[in-house]
Design a protein around this motif. Structure first.
Motif, PDB file in Angstrom:
ATOM      1  N   ALA A 199       4.774   1.055   5.554  1.00  0.00           N
ATOM      2  CA  ALA A 199       3.696   1.865   4.983  1.00  0.00           C
ATOM      3  C   ALA A 199       3.921   3.355   5.197  1.00  0.00           C
ATOM      4  N   TYR A 200       4.590   3.723   6.283  1.00  0.00           N
ATOM      5  CA  TYR A 200       4.755   5.147   6.594  1.00  0.00           C
ATOM      6  C   TYR A 200       6.024   5.733   5.971  1.00  0.00           C
ATOM      7  N   LEU A 201       6.835   4.902   5.308  1.00  0.00           N
ATOM      8  CA  LEU A 201       8.077   5.365   4.701  1.00  0.00           C
ATOM      9  C   LEU A 201       7.864   5.713   3.230  1.00  0.00           C
ATOM     10  N   PRO A 202       8.743   6.537   2.660  1.00  0.00           N
ATOM     11  CA  PRO A 202       8.616   6.858   1.233  1.00  0.00           C
ATOM     12  C   PRO A 202       8.666   5.593   0.378  1.00  0.00           C
ATOM     13  N   ALA A 203       7.870   5.563  -0.640  1.00  0.00           N
ATOM     14  CA  ALA A 203       7.839   4.408  -1.531  1.00  0.00           C
ATOM     15  C   ALA A 203       9.133   4.325  -2.329  1.00  0.00           C
ATOM     16  N   PRO A 204       9.550   3.108  -2.713  1.00  0.00           N
ATOM     17  CA  PRO A 204      10.762   2.971  -3.532  1.00  0.00           C
ATOM     18  C   PRO A 204      10.702   3.777  -4.822  1.00  0.00           C
ATOM     19  N   SER A 205       9.491   4.067  -5.301  1.00  0.00           N
ATOM     20  CA  SER A 205       9.342   4.823  -6.541  1.00  0.00           C
ATOM     21  C   SER A 205       9.450   6.332  -6.342  1.00  0.00           C
ATOM     22  N   ASP A 206       9.575   6.784  -5.099  1.00  0.00           N
ATOM     23  CA  ASP A 206       9.685   8.221  -4.817  1.00  0.00           C
ATOM     24  C   ASP A 206      10.921   8.772  -5.538  1.00  0.00           C
TER      25      ASP A 206
END
Length: 417
Positions: A326-333
């Motif tokens: 949850a705290y990491l950049p989303a794959p869509s970033d």
């Protein structure tokens, strides 16, 4: 004076001490032996129980310099000939110091915009330097071992997908054994990676036509034909460690294309043959491989630890190393998340040193560096050939000169002893 916790007032004297000692060390490097006779005693002198109360930063560093430097190997000095260990360029040295000062993990844009951006730029420059396609993806690693690991992880992912089996999701359980083929030139670190990846060291098949380890092309072609179209991983070796010889990369690329295999090229230091017309033929065809690995702390001359891996399919590294929280950049970033492209998440911003040295010296500087080393190797080979008690044991295609003392009055057993 007893010190109970770090303090900002320690920073200035620490910087002054380190700068003075670094200058003194580098100025005397040409005269340092590869290893001091007092190295063992110096290293053992640090054995002591954990102190209950500290002595402070300046005192600890002074102790490290005064007692410890005698236990260091002068691997970046001109008297060190063991292994393939480079020094560092001034630009890389300065950038690496700044990397430590900044202390930023180059995982994603949020943790270090500079580290991530320079990694993307540096990988692009390296692809240009080696003549690799611009469409390939890549990642900086700790060295050639992890670069091989990344490239072979992409190969393992490809292999599984060819069989309808997502290895990164399901593991290797239930999948058939992975066929891995190479010559006797394969490096121990690549074999180590086969174990780390769950493929297994025992799955490696060595196809060599002599005791030196040269690739048996006929045996390889027969083995690939016998697979009946099943996927296989070929490991080509660009610059083996004993004499600097090369597998025929172009022929391996032909076989991989003809039989639908994956070609991984371990170019730990031999990939740099691509920088000059004098040796470029040794890596001809590398641009047709599927993954390529190399070291940065060898002929790129950046500080330990640095390597890089390139993969022809831009999505395979992301699929092999993807993870989420949850705290990491989303794959869509849309911004790069380089930490999900390789084995490390907490990553030193090693791109600063890579970028700085490429920016400082450019393609021409590195071509001249490689050609200077080629000249030195040929000069040494000529001197050995002219010396009556020395015997050269191999050709010198690159920068390794393999020779021995041979006074002509001893048999092979005595010479080996």
């Amino acid at each position: 004076m007893a010190i109970t916790e770090p303090g900002r007032d320690e920073i200035a004297p620490v910087i002054e001490l380190v700068l003075d000692e670094a200058r003194r060390y580098l100025e005397g490097l040409d005269r340092r032996p590869a290893l001091d006779v007092a190295a063992d005693a110096s290293a053992r002198s640090f054995r002591a129980p954990l102190p209950e109360v500290g002595c402070g930063a300046e005192s600890a560093l002074r102790e490290l310099v005064d007692r410890g430097f005698a236990a260091t190997a002068a691997t970046s000095g001109p008297r060190c000939f063991h292994f393939v260990i480079g020094g560092v360029t001034p630009a890389a040295l300065g950038a690496d110091w700044l990397t430590t000062v900044l202390d930023q993990p180059a995982y994603a844009w949020a943790s270090s915009p500079l580290g991530v951006e320079l990694e993307v730029i540096s990988l692009g420059w390296l692809r240009e330097l080696f003549g690799l396609p611009a469409s390939w993806s890549g990642v900086l690693t700790t060295g050639a071992t992890m670069a091989n690991f990344a490239g072979l992880a992409a190969a393992r992912q490809w292999w599984g997908e060819r069989l309808g089996h997502d290895v990164s999701q399901r593991g290797l359980a239930g999948a058939p054994p992975v066929t891995v083929l190479s010559s006797g030139y394969i490096h121990a670190s690549a074999i180590k990676c086969l174990a780390l990846l769950g493929i297994g060291r025992g799955q490696l098949e060595i196809l060599a036509c002599d005791r030196v380890g040269r690739l048996d092309l006929l045996a390889l072609e027969r083995r690939l034909a016998g697979l009946g179209g099943a996927p296989a991983i070929l490991i080509g070796n660009a610059g083996e460690v004993n004499a600097g010889d090369f597998d025929p990369v172009s022929k391996l690329a032909d076989f991989a294309h003809e039989h639908g295999a994956w070609l991984h090229v371990d170019g730990a230091f031999g990939l740099f043959a691509a920088l000059t017309e004098r040796t470029r033929h040794l890596v001809a065809g590398v641009e047709r491989a599927h993954s390529v690995a190399a070291d940065g702390h060898k002929w790129l001359n950046v500080p330990y630890h640095c390597g890089f891996a390139f993969v022809s399919d831009p999505g395979l590294l992301a699929r092999a190393f993807a993870y989420d929280a949850a705290y990491l950049p989303a794959p869509s970033d849309p911004r790069p998340v380089v930490g999900s492209m390789g084995p490390e998440s907490s990553r030193r911003a090693r791109a600063l040193a890579v970028w700085a040295t490429l920016r400082a010296y450019g393609r021409t500087g590195y071509r001249r560096l490689v050609e200077g080393h080629l000249d030195l190797a040929q000069r040494l080979a000529t001197q050995i050939d002219q010396a009556p008690e020395l015997e050269r044991l191999a050709e010198v295609p690159l920068c390794i000169v393999c020779f021995r003392l041979n006074p002509k009055d001893r048999d092979e057993a005595a010479l080996d002893a």
